[in-house]
Design a protein around this motif. Structure first.
Motif, PDB file in Angstrom:
ATOM      1  N   PRO A 390     142.249  62.392 130.956  1.00 38.99           N
ATOM      2  CA  PRO A 390     141.521  63.343 131.816  1.00 38.99           C
ATOM      3  C   PRO A 390     140.009  63.119 131.779  1.00 38.99           C
ATOM      4  O   PRO A 390     139.331  63.214 132.802  1.00 38.99           O
ATOM      5  CB  PRO A 390     141.897  64.709 131.241  1.00 38.99           C
ATOM      6  N   ALA A 391     139.471  62.775 130.597  1.00 32.48           N
ATOM      7  CA  ALA A 391     138.019  62.554 130.464  1.00 32.48           C
ATOM      8  C   ALA A 391     137.585  61.330 131.268  1.00 32.48           C
ATOM      9  O   ALA A 391     136.532  61.328 131.917  1.00 32.48           O
ATOM     10  CB  ALA A 391     137.649  62.376 128.994  1.00 32.48           C
ATOM     11  N   GLU A 392     138.423  60.273 131.243  1.00 37.40           N
ATOM     12  CA  GLU A 392     138.093  59.043 131.982  1.00 37.40           C
ATOM     13  C   GLU A 392     138.146  59.272 133.490  1.00 37.40           C
ATOM     14  O   GLU A 392     137.340  58.723 134.234  1.00 37.40           O
ATOM     15  CB  GLU A 392     139.068  57.923 131.584  1.00 37.40           C
ATOM     16  N   ARG A 393     139.088  60.092 133.912  1.00 37.82           N
ATOM     17  CA  ARG A 393     139.192  60.373 135.353  1.00 37.82           C
ATOM     18  C   ARG A 393     137.982  61.165 135.839  1.00 37.82           C
ATOM     19  O   ARG A 393     137.479  60.941 136.930  1.00 37.82           O
ATOM     20  CB  ARG A 393     140.468  61.173 135.651  1.00 37.82           C
ATOM     21  N   ALA A 394     137.546  62.102 135.006  1.00 34.20           N
ATOM     22  CA  ALA A 394     136.412  62.950 135.387  1.00 34.20           C
ATOM     23  C   ALA A 394     135.093  62.179 135.282  1.00 34.20           C
ATOM     24  O   ALA A 394     134.152  62.442 136.021  1.00 34.20           O
ATOM     25  CB  ALA A 394     136.367  64.196 134.508  1.00 34.20           C
ATOM     26  N   LYS A 395     135.048  61.194 134.343  1.00 31.85           N
ATOM     27  CA  LYS A 395     133.799  60.447 134.135  1.00 31.85           C
ATOM     28  C   LYS A 395     134.126  58.955 133.985  1.00 31.85           C
ATOM     29  O   LYS A 395     134.193  58.432 132.863  1.00 31.85           O
ATOM     30  CB  LYS A 395     133.097  60.976 132.879  1.00 31.85           C
ATOM     31  N   PRO A 396     134.339  58.251 135.114  1.00 29.09           N
ATOM     32  CA  PRO A 396     134.748  56.839 135.067  1.00 29.09           C
ATOM     33  C   PRO A 396     133.745  55.926 134.374  1.00 29.09           C
ATOM     34  O   PRO A 396     134.102  54.823 133.947  1.00 29.09           O
ATOM     35  CB  PRO A 396     134.888  56.461 136.555  1.00 29.09           C
ATOM     36  N   ASP A 397     132.483  56.371 134.224  1.00 30.31           N
ATOM     37  CA  ASP A 397     131.476  55.552 133.522  1.00 30.31           C
ATOM     38  C   ASP A 397     131.890  55.268 132.078  1.00 30.31           C
ATOM     39  O   ASP A 397     131.379  54.325 131.446  1.00 30.31           O
ATOM     40  CB  ASP A 397     130.115  56.267 133.512  1.00 30.31           C
ATOM     41  N   LEU A 398     132.795  56.082 131.542  1.00 31.07           N
ATOM     42  CA  LEU A 398     133.259  55.898 130.159  1.00 31.07           C
ATOM     43  C   LEU A 398     134.099  54.630 129.998  1.00 31.07           C
ATOM     44  O   LEU A 398     134.280  54.126 128.884  1.00 31.07           O
ATOM     45  CB  LEU A 398     134.129  57.091 129.729  1.00 31.07           C
ATOM     46  N   ILE A 399     134.647  54.134 131.118  1.00 29.27           N
ATOM     47  CA  ILE A 399     135.640  53.054 131.034  1.00 29.27           C
ATOM     48  C   ILE A 399     134.959  51.708 130.809  1.00 29.27           C
ATOM     49  O   ILE A 399     134.436  51.087 131.742  1.00 29.27           O
ATOM     50  CB  ILE A 399     136.522  53.026 132.309  1.00 29.27           C
ATOM     51  N   LYS A 400     134.963  51.269 129.527  1.00 31.38           N
ATOM     52  CA  LYS A 400     134.423  49.962 129.155  1.00 31.38           C
ATOM     53  C   LYS A 400     135.588  49.045 128.757  1.00 31.38           C
ATOM     54  O   LYS A 400     136.741  49.398 128.934  1.00 31.38           O
ATOM     55  CB  LYS A 400     133.426  50.102 127.998  1.00 31.38           C
ATOM     56  N   ALA A 401     135.280  47.889 128.166  1.00 30.92           N
ATOM     57  CA  ALA A 401     136.273  46.833 127.915  1.00 30.92           C
ATOM     58  C   ALA A 401     137.533  47.312 127.192  1.00 30.92           C
ATOM     59  O   ALA A 401     138.659  47.066 127.650  1.00 30.92           O
ATOM     60  CB  ALA A 401     135.625  45.692 127.150  1.00 30.92           C
ATOM     61  N   ASN A 402     137.371  48.003 126.034  1.00 28.33           N
ATOM     62  CA  ASN A 402     138.544  48.433 125.267  1.00 28.33           C
ATOM     63  C   ASN A 402     139.419  49.390 126.061  1.00 28.33           C
ATOM     64  O   ASN A 402     140.647  49.311 126.049  1.00 28.33           O
ATOM     65  CB  ASN A 402     138.107  49.112 123.954  1.00 28.33           C
ATOM     66  N   ARG A 403     138.765  50.328 126.740  1.00 31.75           N
ATOM     67  CA  ARG A 403     139.521  51.300 127.550  1.00 31.75           C
ATOM     68  C   ARG A 403     140.239  50.602 128.706  1.00 31.75           C
ATOM     69  O   ARG A 403     141.358  50.964 129.054  1.00 31.75           O
ATOM     70  CB  ARG A 403     138.574  52.377 128.082  1.00 31.75           C
ATOM     71  N   LYS A 404     139.579  49.606 129.294  1.00 31.32           N
ATOM     72  CA  LYS A 404     140.211  48.874 130.401  1.00 31.32           C
ATOM     73  C   LYS A 404     141.493  48.199 129.933  1.00 31.32           C
ATOM     74  O   LYS A 404     142.518  48.206 130.642  1.00 31.32           O
ATOM     75  CB  LYS A 404     139.246  47.815 130.960  1.00 31.32           C
ATOM     76  N   ARG A 405     141.447  47.601 128.726  1.00 32.94           N
ATOM     77  CA  ARG A 405     142.649  46.936 128.200  1.00 32.94           C
ATOM     78  C   ARG A 405     143.775  47.935 127.974  1.00 32.94           C
ATOM     79  O   ARG A 405     144.941  47.662 128.280  1.00 32.94           O
ATOM     80  CB  ARG A 405     142.310  46.192 126.890  1.00 32.94           C
ATOM     81  N   ARG A 406     143.413  49.113 127.422  1.00 29.78           N
ATOM     82  CA  ARG A 406     144.435  50.144 127.187  1.00 29.78           C
ATOM     83  C   ARG A 406     145.038  50.651 128.510  1.00 29.78           C
ATOM     84  O   ARG A 406     146.244  50.801 128.641  1.00 29.78           O
ATOM     85  CB  ARG A 406     143.800  51.321 126.435  1.00 29.78           C
ATOM     86  N   ILE A 407     144.181  50.894 129.499  1.00 33.23           N
ATOM     87  CA  ILE A 407     144.637  51.392 130.802  1.00 33.23           C
ATOM     88  C   ILE A 407     145.536  50.357 131.483  1.00 33.23           C
ATOM     89  O   ILE A 407     146.593  50.692 132.031  1.00 33.23           O
ATOM     90  CB  ILE A 407     143.415  51.725 131.702  1.00 33.23           C
ATOM     91  N   ALA A 408     145.138  49.067 131.415  1.00 28.06           N
ATOM     92  CA  ALA A 408     145.926  47.987 132.021  1.00 28.06           C
ATOM     93  C   ALA A 408     147.313  47.921 131.385  1.00 28.06           C
ATOM     94  O   ALA A 408     148.332  47.802 132.084  1.00 28.06           O
ATOM     95  CB  ALA A 408     145.197  46.652 131.872  1.00 28.06           C
ATOM     96  N   ALA A 409     147.364  48.025 130.055  1.00 29.15           N
ATOM     97  CA  ALA A 409     148.651  47.986 129.351  1.00 29.15           C
ATOM     98  C   ALA A 409     149.524  49.176 129.755  1.00 29.15           C
ATOM     99  O   ALA A 409     150.731  49.034 129.988  1.00 29.15           O
ATOM    100  CB  ALA A 409     148.421  47.979 127.835  1.00 29.15           C
ATOM    101  N   GLY A 410     148.900  50.330 129.846  1.00 33.60           N
ATOM    102  CA  GLY A 410     149.658  51.533 130.225  1.00 33.60           C
ATOM    103  C   GLY A 410     150.212  51.463 131.634  1.00 33.60           C
ATOM    104  O   GLY A 410     151.307  51.972 131.914  1.00 33.60           O
ATOM    105  N   ALA A 411     149.468  50.807 132.540  1.00 35.76           N
ATOM    106  CA  ALA A 411     149.899  50.718 133.943  1.00 35.76           C
ATOM    107  C   ALA A 411     150.753  49.482 134.199  1.00 35.76           C
ATOM    108  O   ALA A 411     151.302  49.326 135.301  1.00 35.76           O
ATOM    109  CB  ALA A 411     148.678  50.702 134.860  1.00 35.76           C
ATOM    110  N   GLY A 412     150.827  48.580 133.190  1.00 40.09           N
ATOM    111  CA  GLY A 412     151.626  47.365 133.358  1.00 40.09           C
ATOM    112  C   GLY A 412     150.975  46.363 134.295  1.00 40.09           C
ATOM    113  O   GLY A 412     151.664  45.659 135.042  1.00 40.09           O
ATOM    114  N   VAL A 413     149.637  46.289 134.265  1.00 35.35           N
ATOM    115  CA  VAL A 413     148.908  45.349 135.132  1.00 35.35           C
ATOM    116  C   VAL A 413     147.908  44.557 134.302  1.00 35.35           C
ATOM    117  O   VAL A 413     147.697  44.841 133.123  1.00 35.35           O
ATOM    118  CB  VAL A 413     148.152  46.098 136.274  1.00 35.35           C
TER     119      VAL A 413
END
Length: 455
Positions: A390-413
């Motif tokens: 929820p925090a990342e959706r409200a504030k996309p500026d938070l999404i850096k390299a580590n978060r991107k890897r986690r999000i990609a794994a969660g979405a299967g992309v």
């Protein structure tokens, strides 16, 4: 539908230029193209002959106003006559369902097996419930096809309509009368009766459906026909029209056929109006048929009214107003807003459905785009957003390299997909800022390359 005719007319319009009026000489080639396209689309020969004769009669001597080419002027005549052939000459009331009887208004559905009759009952029930605010009861008088009754029960439930149970041991007339009695006692506005289909026309089938018709006296008797049947649709339509007092036609699988000649032939043979068209397999894929709009669509003029209606149904007016107020007051467009926008597009039928309703020149502009791929990418983008906190959706500026890897794994992309989606989000965010500042032209430029698959 009738894609071939659309393409042929577009080609001939380009060749007819610079003449002040339509004459037999300068229309001969175009009429020949129209005739060939209609025959290739499986339109019945008698219908083609009558249509060409009427176009020729109306076109001769017609003045070509300065803003049009002769080809465009002739397309206008073709459009008017095609609309008339599809039923525009009967008036707007002819394509509407009649409810002018003591409730329940009874609708009897007739047609061969495999044309999508039972699914159409569910679609019609959903349409009447949502668009006309009717309380609907459905019943199956098909005691021959395995699982027909269970199928109608399922689609009725999905459509939000009531279902009257029947069994294969019951007689069709008894089923229909019992359902009518139930509908009266429970104050239903509409009763839709699904009847048995056969693989072909037979005398027993016609006697049975005529007996059901005589017992319940429906105000509407709709003939359901597969748009892909071609010439067979004409023979079937004639047989049903001879056996039953049909009041209208429902065309199914219009989305799956580029020829679509049945739309013109069946109307010509029966003299009855086309009332509905099945445009997708989904339960909301049934459109009230408008002859003038369908003729415009066939001739590559698009169906802007249908696009507006899709927008009206798909767009949440309150959510749109809230977003506008948020952006105007300086609030930041975030991932939750972006996801909501993607959801609105999905509700409107996706990219392929939207582009299909645009005029031919816009469709050609999008010709290189793979619409199925575009819709897949939209679904993937929603999956990526769902993998965010929820925090990342409200504030996309938070999404850096580590978060991107986690999000990609969660979405299967792949991480690249996440980067691409974030880039598209930023473009949309920029566009929203420009919109709040009133910079419409800047906004249009910002939209370039926004839609996936439309680069």
């Amino acid at each position: 539908m009738l894609d071939n005719l659309t393409q042929r007319l577009a080609k001939v319009v380009k060749t007819m230029r610079g003449e002040a009026r339509l004459t037999e000489a300068n229309t001969a080639e175009m009429l020949r193209e129209v005739r060939m396209a209609l025959l290739e689309a499986d339109v019945a020969l008698p219908a083609v002959r009558e249509f060409i004769a009427k176009v020729k009669e109306k076109a001769m001597g017609e003045e070509v106003i300065s803003s049009l080419t002769p080809g465009q002027a002739l397309v206008g005549v073709v459009q008017r006559e095609m609309a008339a052939l599809m039923g525009a000459d009967l008036g707007p009331e002819a394509t509407q369902l009649s409810f002018a009887q003591q409730p329940p208004a009874i609708i009897l559905m007739a047609g061969l097996q495999g044309v999508g009759k039972t699914t159409t009952v569910g679609k019609l029930a959903k349409y009447l419930k949502e668009e006309k605010k009717k309380k609907v009861l459905t019943v199956s008088a098909d005691v021959y096809r395995p699982a027909a009754i269970a199928q109608l029960k399922t689609v009725s439930g999905q459509a939000g309509a009531d279902f009257f149970p029947s069994t294969p041991q019951d007689k069709p007339v008894d089923i229909a009368l019992a359902a009518l009695d139930w509908a009266k006692k429970h104050y239903h506005d509409v009763l839709i009766v699904d009847t048995a289909g056969r693989l072909g026309i037979d005398e027993e089938m016609m006697k049975e459906i005529a007996a059901v018709h005589g017992a319940i006296k429906p105000i509407e008797t709709l003939f359901v026909v597969d748009a892909m049947l071609g010439q067979d649709a004409i023979n079937t339509a004639k047989a049903f029209n001879d056996a039953l007092p049909l009041t209208g036609i429902v065309l199914t699988k219009l989305d799956g056929d580029s020829r679509g000649g049945a739309a013109l032939s069946v109307r010509h043979v029966t003299g009855k109006p086309i009332k509905f068209a099945g445009v997708s397999e989904k339960l909301d894929g049934l459109e009230a048929f408008d002859p003038s709009r369908m003729a415009s669509r066939v001739l590559g003029m698009g169906d802007i009214m249908a696009l507006v209606e899709e927008a009206r149904k798909g767009v949440d007016a309150k959510a749109a107003a809230d977003l506008a107020a948020k952006v105007k007051s300086g609030g930041k467009f975030d991932m939750n807003d972006f996801k909501a926008q993607l959801g609105q597009m999905k509700k409107m039928g996706g990219m392929a459905s939207l582009v299909d309703k645009l005029p031919a020149q816009f469709q050609q502009a999008a010709g290189g785009a793979n619409m199925d791929q575009a819709d897949k990418q939209v679904r993937r983008m929603v999956g990526i957003i769902d993998s965010m906190t929820p925090a990342e959706r409200a504030k996309p500026d938070l999404i850096k390299a580590n978060r991107k890897r986690r999000i990609a794994a969660g979405a299967g992309v792949q991480v690249q997909e996440v980067n691409r989606m974030l880039n598209q989000f930023e473009q949309m965010q920029t566009m929203m800022k420009k919109l709040s500042g009133g910079g419409m032209m800047k906004m249009m430029r910002a939209m370039k390359g926004m839609m996936p698959g439309m680069r």
